[in-house]
Design a protein around this motif. Structure first.
Motif, short mmCIF file in Angstrom:
data_model
loop_
_atom_site.label_atom_id
_atom_site.label_comp_id
_atom_site.label_asym_id
_atom_site.label_seq_id
_atom_site.Cartn_x
_atom_site.Cartn_y
_atom_site.Cartn_z
N ASP A 1 0.80 -1.14 -0.16
CA ASP A 1 -0.12 0.01 -0.02
C ASP A 1 0.97 1.35 -0.11
OD1 ASP A 1 -2.23 -1.55 0.17
OD2 ASP A 1 -2.27 -1.61 2.30
N PRO A 2 0.47 2.38 -0.44
CA PRO A 2 1.08 3.49 -0.65
C PRO A 2 1.54 4.08 1.00
CG PRO A 2 -0.65 3.97 -1.85
CD PRO A 2 -1.05 2.67 -1.23
N VAL A 3 2.86 4.50 1.06
CA VAL A 3 3.58 5.30 2.23
C VAL A 3 3.84 6.52 1.50
CG1 VAL A 3 5.18 5.01 4.00
CG2 VAL A 3 4.16 2.93 3.00
N GLU A 4 3.44 7.67 2.28
CA GLU A 4 3.57 8.94 2.17
C GLU A 4 4.77 9.32 3.16
OE1 GLU A 4 1.26 12.71 2.66
OE2 GLU A 4 0.83 12.21 0.47
N VAL A 5 5.74 10.00 2.44
CA VAL A 5 6.77 10.42 3.04
C VAL A 5 7.38 11.87 2.65
CG1 VAL A 5 7.75 8.02 3.80
CG2 VAL A 5 8.55 9.09 1.86
N ALA A 6 8.55 12.44 3.22
CA ALA A 6 9.12 13.47 3.01
C ALA A 6 9.94 13.21 1.80
CB ALA A 6 9.90 14.36 3.82
N ALA A 7 10.14 14.12 0.61
CA ALA A 7 10.89 13.67 -0.32
C ALA A 7 12.57 13.88 0.23
CB ALA A 7 10.67 14.94 -1.46
N GLN A 8 12.99 12.98 -0.63
CA GLN A 8 14.75 13.17 -0.13
C GLN A 8 15.31 12.93 -1.64
OE1 GLN A 8 15.58 12.88 3.22
NE2 GLN A 8 13.62 12.96 3.54
N ASP A 9 16.88 13.24 -1.46
CA ASP A 9 17.57 12.99 -2.82
C ASP A 9 17.59 11.42 -3.08
OD1 ASP A 9 17.62 15.80 -3.17
OD2 ASP A 9 19.33 16.03 -2.00
N ARG A 10 17.99 10.73 -1.90
CA ARG A 10 18.42 9.27 -1.78
C ARG A 10 17.30 8.87 -0.83
NH1 ARG A 10 22.43 7.46 -4.48
NH2 ARG A 10 22.64 5.60 -3.39
N TRP A 11 16.88 7.42 -1.13
CA TRP A 11 16.38 6.62 -0.26
C TRP A 11 17.46 5.60 0.52
CZ3 TRP A 11 12.31 9.18 0.19
CH2 TRP A 11 11.55 9.44 -0.94
N ARG A 12 17.21 5.75 1.74
CA ARG A 12 18.13 4.95 2.64
C ARG A 12 17.51 3.95 3.34
NH1 ARG A 12 22.18 8.63 5.99
NH2 ARG A 12 22.60 6.66 6.72
N PHE A 13 17.89 2.40 3.43
CA PHE A 13 17.11 1.78 4.10
C PHE A 13 18.36 0.84 4.96
CE2 PHE A 13 14.82 2.35 0.11
CZ PHE A 13 13.53 2.40 0.49
N GLY A 14 17.69 0.52 6.05
CA GLY A 14 18.55 0.01 6.96
C GLY A 14 17.97 -0.29 8.41
N LYS A 15 18.74 0.07 9.51
CA LYS A 15 18.22 -0.08 10.75
C LYS A 15 18.81 0.75 11.63
CE LYS A 15 18.00 -3.63 14.72
NZ LYS A 15 18.32 -5.06 14.85
N SER A 16 18.03 1.47 12.64
CA SER A 16 18.42 2.22 13.79
C SER A 16 19.32 1.57 14.85
CB SER A 16 17.31 3.11 14.44
OG SER A 16 16.43 3.87 13.42
N THR A 17 20.45 2.31 14.92
CA THR A 17 21.52 1.80 15.81
C THR A 17 22.15 2.95 16.74
OG1 THR A 17 23.35 2.11 14.51
CG2 THR A 17 22.27 -0.14 14.31
N GLU A 18 23.00 2.38 17.68
CA GLU A 18 23.61 3.75 18.34
C GLU A 18 25.08 3.56 18.30
OE1 GLU A 18 22.70 3.90 22.57
OE2 GLU A 18 20.38 4.27 22.25
N GLU A 19 25.86 4.59 18.22
CA GLU A 19 27.23 4.68 18.02
C GLU A 19 27.81 5.71 18.96
OE1 GLU A 19 30.58 5.68 14.79
OE2 GLU A 19 28.85 4.50 14.13
N ASP A 20 28.64 5.07 19.96
CA ASP A 20 29.33 5.92 21.10
C ASP A 20 28.22 6.58 21.84
OD1 ASP A 20 31.69 5.23 20.49
OD2 ASP A 20 31.90 6.78 18.95
N GLY A 21 26.85 5.95 22.07
CA GLY A 21 25.94 6.50 22.80
C GLY A 21 24.97 7.36 21.81
#
Length: 217
Positions: free
Chosen positions: A57-77
């Motif tokens: 189904d369609p998902v509406e999002v803010a326009a971007q120059d690139r689409w980035r897919f992955g996973k949220s993480t933490e680095e050095d807190g």
């Protein structure tokens, strides 16, 4: 006064819609219990579970120059983002984003392809082909001929040559001794539908496979 207020409200509504795009997703090969995929949009993420047998189904999002897919993480807190796949964003208000798996786990990454969607770009009774295999591919579908090197893609407009809503499809692969057919079949060609066809090597057997989607408009 009422007219002025109405115009101001309309202007505000249009402004709010500017910078928004509508995305539909698909991922394959299908993997059981692969888990969600996150789309990074600015400083926030959108969690996705793209299907394999149809467009999402369609998902509406803010326009971007690139689409980035992955996973949220933490680095050095601090918040970070582990990239699994990226691609240049399309220009259309509506887009199709294809997440093509590099392995059985999301962490193995994706080859991401973005296709402008809508009646001006990908119409009913058209077919989108993408060659994800390691071999050159050629075909004739509904009297339309085409050839695709590895990584190439095309959209064709087949003609019904087996009745009003049917066309014949022949696909061939190139080997050392020439071109060899690997598919010969009749495919539906109906109004309000379009097809997405992906040709790839099975990661387990290396055999040539087709992944086909029939999208209803």
């Amino acid at each position: 006064m009422k007219t002025l207020i109405a115009l101001l409200l309309l202007t505000a509504f249009v402004s709010a819609q500017e910078g928004k795009v509508s995305l539909r997703f698909i991922t394959f090969p299908r993997v059981k219990d692969a888990g969600p995929i996150e789309l990074l949009t600015g400083k926030s993420v959108v969690q996705l579970t793209p299907p394999s047998n149809r467009l999402s189904d369609p998902v509406e999002v803010a326009a971007q120059d690139r689409w980035r897919f992955g996973k949220s993480t933490e680095e050095d807190g601090k918040p970070a983002f582990d990239d699994w796949g990226t691609c240049n964003a399309g220009n259309a208000r509506n887009q199709i984003v294809m997440l093509l798996r590099k392995g059985p786990a999301n962490e193995d990454g994706f080859h991401v392809v973005c296709l402008d969607d809508g009646p001006k770009h990908f119409k009913q009774r058209q077919m989108f082909f993408m060659n994800l295999s390691r071999q050159p591919i050629a075909g004739e579908v509904g009297s339309v001929k085409f050839a695709l090197k590895p990584g190439d893609q095309t959209i064709i407009s087949p003609k019904p040559d087996k009745g009003e809503e049917l066309c014949h499809a022949t696909l061939l692969l190139e080997r050392k001794k020439g071109w060899h057919p690997f598919l010969s079949s009749n495919w539906p060609l109906t109004k309000q539908t379009r097809g997405l066809i992906f040709i790839y090597n099975d990661p387990r057997t290396a055999k040539l496979r087709l992944h086909t989607i029939r999208d209803f408009l």
